[in-house]
Scaffold this motif. Structure first.
Motif, short mmCIF file in Angstrom:
data_model
loop_
_atom_site.label_atom_id
_atom_site.label_comp_id
_atom_site.label_asym_id
_atom_site.label_seq_id
_atom_site.Cartn_x
_atom_site.Cartn_y
_atom_site.Cartn_z
N LYS A 11 40.83 30.25 33.51
CA LYS A 11 40.85 31.25 34.80
C LYS A 11 41.61 31.64 35.67
O LYS A 11 42.86 30.91 35.42
N GLN A 12 41.41 32.51 36.00
CA GLN A 12 42.23 32.21 37.05
C GLN A 12 41.01 32.91 38.85
O GLN A 12 40.21 33.45 38.37
N TRP A 13 42.03 32.82 40.05
CA TRP A 13 41.27 32.66 41.00
C TRP A 13 42.57 33.77 42.12
O TRP A 13 43.08 32.89 42.14
N ASP A 14 41.72 33.91 43.18
CA ASP A 14 42.65 35.08 44.36
C ASP A 14 42.10 34.41 45.16
O ASP A 14 41.26 33.88 45.44
N ASN A 15 43.24 33.75 45.61
CA ASN A 15 42.79 32.73 46.52
C ASN A 15 42.92 33.22 48.19
O ASN A 15 41.73 32.71 48.68
N ALA A 16 43.49 34.22 48.29
CA ALA A 16 43.52 34.84 49.56
C ALA A 16 42.07 35.89 49.94
O ALA A 16 41.60 35.64 50.84
N HIS A 17 41.57 36.15 48.80
CA HIS A 17 40.37 36.64 48.32
C HIS A 17 39.83 35.98 48.08
O HIS A 17 37.77 36.00 47.72
N GLN A 18 39.23 34.62 48.18
CA GLN A 18 38.01 34.14 47.36
C GLN A 18 37.20 34.56 46.19
O GLN A 18 36.19 35.26 47.17
N ARG A 19 37.85 35.40 45.50
CA ARG A 19 37.36 35.72 44.09
C ARG A 19 38.00 35.48 42.81
O ARG A 19 39.24 34.85 42.45
N TRP A 20 37.04 35.36 41.78
CA TRP A 20 37.84 35.12 40.59
C TRP A 20 37.96 36.66 39.75
O TRP A 20 37.52 37.84 40.51
N VAL A 21 39.12 36.33 39.45
CA VAL A 21 39.74 37.49 38.24
C VAL A 21 38.96 37.46 37.06
O VAL A 21 39.82 36.48 36.26
N SER A 22 39.03 38.31 36.56
CA SER A 22 38.96 38.25 35.27
C SER A 22 38.07 39.70 34.70
O SER A 22 38.00 41.09 35.74
N HIS A 23 38.06 39.52 33.01
CA HIS A 23 38.10 41.40 32.11
C HIS A 23 36.96 40.55 31.75
O HIS A 23 36.92 39.97 30.33
N ALA A 24 36.46 41.83 31.11
CA ALA A 24 34.99 42.04 30.32
C ALA A 24 36.49 41.98 28.48
O ALA A 24 36.15 41.22 27.92
N GLU A 25 37.78 42.31 29.01
CA GLU A 25 38.24 42.67 26.82
C GLU A 25 39.71 42.11 27.75
O GLU A 25 40.74 43.58 27.79
N PRO A 26 40.32 41.32 27.87
CA PRO A 26 41.80 41.16 27.38
C PRO A 26 42.70 41.17 26.93
O PRO A 26 43.24 41.70 27.92
N LYS A 27 42.20 41.14 25.72
CA LYS A 27 43.13 42.20 24.78
C LYS A 27 43.53 43.08 24.94
O LYS A 27 44.48 44.40 25.23
N ARG A 28 42.53 43.82 25.41
CA ARG A 28 42.35 46.08 25.96
C ARG A 28 43.20 45.23 26.59
O ARG A 28 44.11 47.02 26.67
N TYR A 29 43.10 45.22 27.93
CA TYR A 29 43.69 45.03 29.14
C TYR A 29 45.06 45.19 29.19
O TYR A 29 45.80 45.75 30.04
N LEU A 30 45.41 44.38 28.24
CA LEU A 30 46.91 43.85 28.03
C LEU A 30 47.78 45.63 26.98
O LEU A 30 48.45 46.61 27.79
N PHE A 31 46.50 46.13 26.00
CA PHE A 31 47.42 46.92 25.35
C PHE A 31 47.11 48.29 26.16
O PHE A 31 48.64 49.37 26.52
N GLU A 32 46.61 48.46 27.28
CA GLU A 32 46.84 49.34 28.08
C GLU A 32 47.57 49.71 28.99
O GLU A 32 48.21 50.57 28.99
#
Length: 282
Positions: A154-175
């Motif tokens: 999991k990933q947390w953006d502490n400065a902005h107090q929000r989770w960082v995620s993506h529905a398709e991580p493999k596709r995100y890397l590809f793009e």
């Protein structure tokens, strides 16, 4: 394991702070308090679920620059135009990092020619292989790729107090590989290495339809192009050189343990009275 992207956390915390306190000078005491308070909040909030903190630090010389001289070249240009005294800010960030190594019960990992990205990618995969949960503390979307094929990252953006995620991580890397990374000076797969430096010609754009077709049917001959090989090597965190990965894991396994008993003396020395009242949260 909780892995903190140290420089990103420091700079993001500072940027949020100066948005509230305009014209605030860069002073070590203020930067120290900001950084330590951010680490305290992360540890207090997530330690019970994810375990101990590891702080990932950049080395000044990245292996990526050795194979791609234009890597992050534009960042210096942008910072030279900024009103922020980046040299002083980085000096303060470096001083606090040294203090974290000397006084705090956290693992701090910095390896020659490696970036924090390499530390984070290596340790995240190590945790997944051992079926251990890991939390990445960073607002950098580059780490979305590490969420692929597992339920442990999991990933947390502490400065902005929000989770960082993506529905398709493999596709995100590809793009990301196909489109490049302007922030890091990496052009898209149709462009030459020096595109963002010379800007001699407009880059061929990566159309949404082309991305859809490549994702559905593969990139074909594009995989053999120097530009594709450049991008996947620089962006895919599995491509971190084996010797750097090995050194990161060696540092993790052999890092000297430190007790928290000296923290109060440290807090008193640096007049961190407010933080000393929350010493149990470090």
């Amino acid at each position: 394991m909780i892995i903190i992207d140290y420089s990103q956390l420091c700079i993001a915390t500072y940027m949020v702070a100066i948005g509230k306190y305009t014209n605030s000078p860069i002073e070590l005491d203020l930067i120290r308090h900001m950084i330590l308070n951010s680490i305290r909040s992360v540890n207090h909030r997530f330690k019970n679920e994810f375990g101990n903190i590891v702080i990932a630090v950049d080395d000044g010389n990245s292996w990526r620059r050795d194979i791609f001289p234009y890597y992050k070249a534009n960042r210096k240009v942008a910072r030279d135009k900024s009103d922020i005294d980046w040299s002083e800010l980085y000096s303060c960030i470096g001083a606090v990092r040294t203090e974290l190594e000397e006084h705090f019960p956290y693992v701090v990992i910095k390896v020659a020619n490696g970036e924090a990205d390499d530390v984070i990618g290596t340790l995240a995969r190590h945790c997944v292989q051992n079926q251990e949960h890991v939390l990445i503390i960073s607002g950098d979307k580059d780490f979305i790729q590490l969420q692929a094929d597992n339920i442990f990252v999991k990933q947390w953006d502490n400065a902005h107090q929000r989770w960082v995620s993506h529905a398709e991580p493999k596709r995100y890397l590809f793009e990301h590989v196909i489109k490049g990374d302007m922030g890091d000076g990496i052009p898209n797969v149709y462009s030459q290495d020096d595109h963002y430096i010379t800007k001699a010609a407009r880059a061929k754009p990566v159309r949404t339809k082309a991305l859809e077709e490549m994702w559905a049917g593969g990139v074909g001959e594009l995989t053999s192009s120097p530009q594709f090989k450049r991008n996947i090597t620089l962006i895919d965190l599995k491509r971190t050189p084996a010797e750097i990965q090995s050194e990161i894991l060696n540092r993790l396994q052999n890092y000297p343990k430190k007790a928290k008993s000296g923290l109060m003396t440290y807090f008193m020395k640096h007049q961190l009275k407010q933080l000393s009242t929350a010493i149990g949260e470090f």
